[in-house]
Every structure is written in structure tokens, then in C-alpha cells.
Design an enzyme around this catalytic site. Structure first.
Site, PDB file in Angstrom:
ATOM      1  N   ASP A 146       0.841  -1.190   0.000  1.00 52.92           N
ATOM      2  CA  ASP A 146       0.000   0.000   0.000  1.00 52.92           C
ATOM      3  C   ASP A 146       0.882   1.248   0.000  1.00 52.92           C
ATOM      4  O   ASP A 146       1.987   1.237  -0.552  1.00 52.92           O
ATOM      5  CB  ASP A 146      -0.930  -0.043   1.229  1.00 52.92           C
ATOM      6  N   HIS A 155      -3.656   5.850   3.382  1.00 58.96           N
ATOM      7  CA  HIS A 155      -4.458   4.662   3.074  1.00 58.96           C
ATOM      8  C   HIS A 155      -3.896   3.399   3.723  1.00 58.96           C
ATOM      9  O   HIS A 155      -4.633   2.596   4.304  1.00 58.96           O
ATOM     10  CB  HIS A 155      -4.499   4.521   1.549  1.00 58.96           C
ATOM     11  N   SER A 180     -11.349  -1.291  -0.591  1.00 59.31           N
ATOM     12  CA  SER A 180     -10.085  -1.223   0.162  1.00 59.31           C
ATOM     13  C   SER A 180     -10.284  -1.555   1.626  1.00 59.31           C
ATOM     14  O   SER A 180      -9.395  -2.091   2.278  1.00 59.31           O
ATOM     15  CB  SER A 180      -9.491   0.189   0.072  1.00 59.31           C
TER      16      SER A 180
END
Length: 456
Positions: free
Chosen positions: A158, A218, A398
Site C-alpha cells: 500500500d 491509506h 479497500s
């Protein structure tokens, strides 16, 4: 893949959902009986034994069972075993009848099962509907008595991570695989630091007409869903809080290159990448909350196949375009667990991709009605460069994907020798039916409790 709605806070007001009621065993096959010391010295021990045995026999006959003395407790009470399990209320009735039949009994009571209290004391746990609510949740809370993911490493490929106080203790050494210095945004290329410097962009920076965007943090959000520190009286609970997260940075400004992501998959699973030190703690699970359009590239497919050959389970997001996931990669790669997103009520989230290639679904949230219907996890307050620790609601496939990756960690902690195909079979065979409408969402919503129970 992240849908854009967010709601961040370091505290403050929000809707509170009641904590779940723990599931307890309401049966027993045992009583605890304490006999008083005889006051009449003329009564012989043989007589006492006979009277007590008669009381046990008559009481057992009255309830259609037999009782026998099993052992003596440290406080001098006798543990009496029944020849079958009965409800706690029936056990209480048996105890009362036995005391009535034998006046020498000081007290008698059911020998009740007590349990680990699996409701965490984390401040915001009550807001994590995705972990425990019976309609749209993962049923993680009732899985924790059997597994917390201890001993399993989950690689999160990520944006890297921030050393959030509610997460840092569950991080193991990772790596930064971003080779383009502009994308990396940290002043260099590949290196041993997977810290997230921020992925903010200016207008037109990614392509002509691309909007400006703030840093997403994220990878930190995804990592917190998997293994945020739990029972520390603050923040949120992680689903596999006994596991460790390995941050593998492959996404930066505007995303990440397939070549970098493929190398990250290889390294995270214990493979060799030229110029990169060997991974000291190879991951049994890889989480990829990322994607793009088109077919699965040969480069990605070979990296995934290679990871599977090292017994690593690869879990990927289906995508957020509200279209068939067959046009999204790596969701359409072979051998992966492809995850669709559901809302709080067990229906397909309106943004989630779908289709025959989807393996299972998991909570991804839908914040169109309420921010608190998203997925709450660890984050950072910085709009561009890092700020302070905070928490935020996000939505997207996600967010659904780390729910499944964490469930896999719970499974593998219970049964470490399972292959990726066996893990996938457990996920699909134990998934529960959708309480809402979710056509093309795979076998059902992942049920962490049932999956852990099926792991052997």
C-alpha cells in the site's frame, strides 16, 4: 481501493452503537458441593458416606441422571460430575434438591463455564459495527476466543504506514519498493523505510485534468483494520490483533507501478528481489487494496503465482467502479481471493464491483446516509505531510479487503499448514448468506467465527 467519502476525528461526538452481548455456554455437567463438618462426633464416617451416597442416588434418580464425586477443590468442596450436560437452571434445581436431601451440605451450586471476555475495552470499539453486528458484521468478536492471529504476518502492499500509537507495536520491518522518486515523494527511491510521507497531489499532477487531492494515509487505515492494538483502552480494535503487519510501500503520488507492486509481492512472500535484502519475516497473507483497469498483467500474475508457491494467501479488492470485477486487476488475476464490499445491512455497497470472479464479500461501508456507516480505523491528521494520530471512517473495497486478510490470519494462526486453496475453501464454505441484496458478491459475507471453527 478507497472510495472517497471520509470522516476523521480525534474524539468528539458521533453515533454510538451498543456493544454486543457476549455468547456464553449456558450448560454444565458439573456441580460444586460443600459438605459441612459433622457436629455429632458419634456419627461414624461410614454412616456419613452412606447417607451422602443415598442423597446423590435419590437426587440423580429424580432428575434421570447419575452423580459421582470427581475431586476436591482447594477450599474443600467436592466437584460432582453428572453423566450428561444440563442447562444452568436445571443444574441449579439439581443442586437445590441435593441440598434438601442431605442436610449436611453447606452449599451446592452449578459448576459454570466462564469465558474470556472478548469485548475489547478500546475507546471506539462500539463504533466498529463491522466487527460484531449480527446483520452486516464479520463476527470477529466471537472468533477471538479461538484465535487472534498470533504468529501470522500480514503484508499490506500500500502507501506505507504512519507509526500510529494504536498500531506501531504490531508492525514488523517492511520495505519501500517505489522506484520512481517523484512517486515516492520521500526524497529517494527504494529503501528500507516504508514510512508514508503522504501521497497528496496538485491539480493536473497525475494526468491532464486530474484534481488535487490530500494525503490518504491509506496504508495506515488498512493496517489498523487488520491489527490495531486491542484491549489498550484507547482507539480501535484490530480484527487479527495478535498478528503483525508488514508494511510494504508500493503506492505513492498518483498510485504505483505494476513492476514495483510485483516486486513487493515477491519480497513480501519470501521471494528474492535483486538489490533488496531478504525478508526476515515473510508474510503468510498479502493484502492488496489496490487496482486498475484491464486484464491481469503477466508480470502481476507471475508474482502472485510465485507467492502462492510459497504458501502465501493473496487477498485483493474487487474495485469501486460499480461494474463487473472481470475488468479490474489484480482482482481478475488467477489464484487470488477477490473481495466485494457490503454495507452495514449486508447488501452490496453501491460502489462495489461484482461478478463471477468475486470470491467473498466483507464490510466496506456506505457513508451515503451516515458517516458512521463507514469503516473506522487508524489514520493521520495531516492534509499533505504527516500530522498527529487520529481515526477516520473510510469506505471502499479497500476497507473490505483487510477484513478478509485479517480473517485469513485468524484461520492460519489456528491451522498454520493450510494451503492458499484450502484457506479459500474455508472462507467460501463458511461464509454466511447475505441479509440484504448482493448479487455477484461471491459465496457470502465472510464469517470469522465459522471460518476459525472450520480451520484444522
Amino acid at each position: 481501493m478507497l472510495a472517497i467519502s471520509t470522516s476523521a476525528f480525534a474524539g468528539g461526538n458521533t453515533k454510538i452503537t451498543a456493544k454486543p452481548t457476549p455468547q456464553y455456554i449456558e450448560q454444565t455437567n458439573s456441580l460444586i458441593v460443600k459438605y459441612a463438618t459433622p457436629q455429632n462426633a458419634t456419627i461414624q464416617s461410614e454412616q456419613i458416606s452412606t447417607l451422602r451416597a443415598q442423597a446423590l442416588t435419590s437426587t440423580g434418580q429424580h432428575f434421570g441422571l447419575s452423580l459421582r464425586t470427581a475431586r476436591t477443590t482447594a477450599t474443600g468442596a467436592q466437584v460432582m460430575k453428572l453423566d450428561k450436560k444440563v442447562s444452568l437452571s436445571e443444574a441449579a434445581s439439581i443442586a437445590a434438591e441435593l441440598k434438601k436431601a442431605d442436610p449436611s451440605i453447606e452449599y451446592a451450586e452449578p459448576d459454570q463455564f466462564l469465558h474470556i471476555l472478548a469485548t475489547p475495552n478500546d475507546t471506539y470499539y462500539s463504533r466498529q459495527w463491522d466487527l460484531y453486528e449480527s446483520t452486516g458484521g464479520l463476527r470477529a468478536d466471537t472468533a477471538w476466543a479461538s484465535s487472534t492471529g498470533t504468529g501470522v504476518v500480514v503484508a499490506v502492499i500500500d502507501t506505507g504506514y504512519r507509526p500510529h500509537a494504536d498500531l506501531a507495536a504490531n508492525i514488523v520491518a517492511g520495505y519501500d519498493f517505489i522506484s520512481d522518486t517523484t512517486v515516492a515523494n520521500d526524497g529517494g527511491g527504494r529503501d528500507s523505510s516504508p514510512l508514508d510521507p503522504g501521497d497528496w497531489t496538485a491539480a493536473n499532477e497525475c494526468y491532464s485534468g486530474s484534481p488535487a487531492s490530500n494525503s490518504s494515509w491509506h496504508g495506515t487505515h488498512v493496517a489498523g483494520t487488520i491489527a490495531a492494538i486491542t484491549n489498550n483502552a484507547k482507539g480501535v480494535a484490530g480484527i487479527a490483533y495478535g498478528a503483525k503487519v508488514q508494511p510494504v510501500r508500493a503506492l505513492g503520488k498518483c498510485g504505483g507501478l505494476t513492476s514495483d507492486i510485483a516486486d513487493a509481492i515477491t519480497w513480501a512472500s519470501g521471494g528474492t528481489v535483486t538489490g533488496v535484502p531478504a525478508n526476515a519475516t515473510p508474510a503468510r497473507v498479502i493484502n492488496m487494496s489496490l487496482g486498475g483497469s484491464g486484464t491481469c498483467s503477466t508480470t502481476l500474475q507471475r508474482a502472485i503465482t510465485s507467492a502462492r508457491s510459497r504458501n502465501t494467501v493473496v487477498v485483493v479488492a474487487a474495485g469501486n467502479e460499480n461494474t463487473n470485477a472481470s475488468s479490474s486487476n489484480p482482482a481478475n488475476c488467477s489464484g487470488v481471493v477477490t473481495v466485494a464490499a457490503t454495507d452495514r445491512y449486508g447488501s452490496r455497497a453501491p460502489y462495489s464491483n461484482y461478478g463471477s470472479i468475486v470470491t467473498v464479500a466483507a464490510p466496506g461501508g456506505d457513508m451515503s446516509s451516515a458517516a458512521t456507516d463507514g469503516i473506522l480505523s487508524t489514520l493521520n491528521s495531516g492534509t499533505t505531510t504527516p500530522g498527529t494520530d487520529n481515526y477516520a471512517y473510510y469506505q471502499g473495497t479497500s476497507m473490505a479487503t483487510p477484513h478478509v486478510a485479517a480473517a485469513v490470519a485468524l484461520i492460519l494462526a489456528k491451522a498454520p499448514t493450510l494451503t492458499p486453496d484450502q484457506v479459500k475453501s474455508i472462507l467460501t464454505s463458511t461464509a454466511r448468506s447475505f441479509p440484504g441484496t448482493c448479487s455477484g458478491c461471491g459465496a457470502g459475507i465472510v464469517d470469522a467465527t465459522a471460518a476459525v471453527a472450520a480451520a484444522k
